[in-house]
Design an enzyme around this catalytic site. Structure first.
Site, PDB file in Angstrom:
ATOM      1  CD  GLU A   1      29.509 -22.638 -21.281  1.00 34.03           C
ATOM      2  OE1 GLU A   1      29.249 -21.735 -22.087  1.00 34.03           O
ATOM      3  OE2 GLU A   1      30.487 -23.395 -21.414  1.00 34.03           O
TER       4      GLU A   1
ATOM      5  CG  ASP B   1      28.327 -30.310 -28.229  1.00 36.61           C
ATOM      6  OD1 ASP B   1      27.423 -31.064 -28.600  1.00 36.61           O
ATOM      7  OD2 ASP B   1      29.308 -30.041 -28.945  1.00 36.61           O
TER       8      ASP B   1
ATOM      9  CG  PHE C   1      28.178 -26.586 -36.790  1.00 37.74           C
ATOM     10  CD1 PHE C   1      28.264 -25.332 -36.210  1.00 37.74           C
ATOM     11  CD2 PHE C   1      29.341 -27.350 -36.882  1.00 37.74           C
ATOM     12  CE1 PHE C   1      29.457 -24.841 -35.738  1.00 37.74           C
ATOM     13  CE2 PHE C   1      30.546 -26.853 -36.418  1.00 37.74           C
ATOM     14  CZ  PHE C   1      30.601 -25.598 -35.852  1.00 37.74           C
TER      15      PHE C   1
ATOM     16  NE  ARG D   1      32.926 -15.918 -30.249  1.00 34.63           N
ATOM     17  CZ  ARG D   1      33.096 -17.128 -29.734  1.00 34.63           C
ATOM     18  NH1 ARG D   1      32.077 -17.758 -29.178  1.00 34.63           N
ATOM     19  NH2 ARG D   1      34.277 -17.714 -29.763  1.00 34.63           N
TER      20      ARG D   1
HETATM   21  C1  PRP Z   1      31.850 -24.121 -26.593  1.00 36.70           C
HETATM   22  C2  PRP Z   1      30.571 -23.676 -25.929  1.00 36.70           C
HETATM   23  C3  PRP Z   1      30.660 -24.323 -24.568  1.00 36.70           C
HETATM   24  C4  PRP Z   1      31.370 -25.637 -24.868  1.00 36.70           C
HETATM   25  C5  PRP Z   1      30.380 -26.734 -24.959  1.00 36.70           C
HETATM   26  O1  PRP Z   1      32.894 -23.276 -26.167  1.00 36.70           O
HETATM   27  O2  PRP Z   1      30.528 -22.268 -25.814  1.00 36.70           O
HETATM   28  O3  PRP Z   1      31.457 -23.538 -23.706  1.00 36.70           O
HETATM   29  O4  PRP Z   1      32.031 -25.453 -26.148  1.00 36.70           O
HETATM   30  O5  PRP Z   1      31.013 -27.917 -25.367  1.00 36.70           O
HETATM   31  P1  PRP Z   1      31.131 -29.231 -24.475  1.00 36.70           P
HETATM   32  O6  PRP Z   1      29.822 -29.454 -23.777  1.00 36.70           O
HETATM   33  O7  PRP Z   1      31.399 -30.288 -25.516  1.00 36.70           O
HETATM   34  O8  PRP Z   1      32.276 -29.054 -23.546  1.00 36.70           O
HETATM   35  P2  PRP Z   1      34.278 -23.165 -26.938  1.00 36.70           P
HETATM   36  O9  PRP Z   1      35.266 -24.079 -26.298  1.00 36.70           O
HETATM   37  O10 PRP Z   1      34.055 -23.354 -28.399  1.00 36.70           O
HETATM   38  O11 PRP Z   1      34.740 -21.683 -26.662  1.00 36.70           O
HETATM   39  P3  PRP Z   1      33.933 -20.327 -26.964  1.00 36.70           P
HETATM   40  O12 PRP Z   1      32.847 -20.245 -25.946  1.00 36.70           O
HETATM   41  O13 PRP Z   1      34.936 -19.246 -26.810  1.00 36.70           O
HETATM   42  O14 PRP Z   1      33.389 -20.435 -28.361  1.00 36.70           O
HETATM   43 MG    MG Z   2      33.322 -21.863 -29.608  1.00 37.07          MG
HETATM   44 MN    MN Z   3      32.147 -21.715 -24.644  1.00 35.74          MN
END
Ligand code: PRP
Ligand code: MG
Ligand code: MN
Length: 185
Positions: free
Chosen positions: A98, A102, A151, A164
């Site tokens: 990952e 967060d 952020f 990205r």
């Molecule tokens: C983001 C990031 C992790 C997740 C972390 O993905 O890439 O996968 O959020 O957040 P959390 O710990 O609060 O669950 P996102 O859902 O934005 O999708 P992406 O990877 O396509 O940007």
């Molecule tokens: Mg995302």
């Molecule tokens: Mn993600």
């Protein structure tokens, strides 16, 4: 630097050095085994591409995509699989990769879900850890950097799908996202 950015948090060079260290550590830990590396789309793709090329063990790759339900500013903790693995992981050594942990809701769900499939082992590798926002405890086995509650975008991480491709990890200017969606990534 990109005009939407406040400052660089982690440079391309610092990332590359840390990714090599993580690759060496993972290679040692899995010596003599084959690893199935599971990247979580889309944020993890850049990190995964660099990390797996620092592994000197046999590796296969697969991907999942998930989305968490909720309002734009708060994740509800309900996670839905948008794309599942293509292979059965029963009996395999699996490493989830990952970009960031967060709130922890995504990785908590993924760990529970994949454990029900009977892997020989399951570990988690994240590039970034933002502990200040954690809602559920997640055991991360390999982490690149602990970061403050800013952020961040770049190196796979997006705001509204953008940035990205940027090579550093950068802090986004507040004016770019204020008044809009507050949720990270
Ligand atoms: C983001 C990031 C992790 C997740 C972390 O993905 O890439 O996968 O959020 O957040 P959390 O710990 O609060 O669950 P996102 O859902 O934005 O999708 P992406 O990877 O396509 O940007
Ligand atoms: Mg995302
Ligand atoms: Mn993600």
């Amino acid at each position: 630097m990109h005009e939407d950015m406040e400052k660089v948090l982690i440079t391309e060079e610092e990332i590359a050095r840390r990714v090599r260290e993580l690759g060496a550590e993972i290679s040692r830990d899995y010596a003599g085994k084959e690893l199935l590396v599971v990247g979580i789309l889309k944020g993890a793709v850049i990190f995964m591409a660099d990390l797996v090329r620092c592994l000197n063990i046999p590796v296969r790759l697969d991907f999942m995509a998930v989305s968490s339900y909720g309002t734009s500013s708060e994740s509800s903790g309900v996670v839905r699989i948008l794309k599942d693995l293509e292979q059965n992981i029963e009996g395999l050594d699996v490493l989830i990769v990952e970009d960031i942990v967060d709130t922890g809701l995504t990785l908590n769900y993924l760990r529970e879900n994949l454990l029900t499939r009977g892997p020989a082992s399951l570990k988690i590798c994240t590039l970034l850890d933002k502990p200040s926002r954690r809602k559920v405890n997640v055991q991360v086995d390999y982490n690149g950097f602990v970061i403050p509650d800013e952020f961040v975008v770049g190196y796979g991480l997006d705001y509204d799908g953008r940035y990205r491709h940027l090579r550093d990890i950068l802090i986004l200017k507040r004016e770019v996202y204020s008044g809009k969606e507050q949720r990270e990534n």
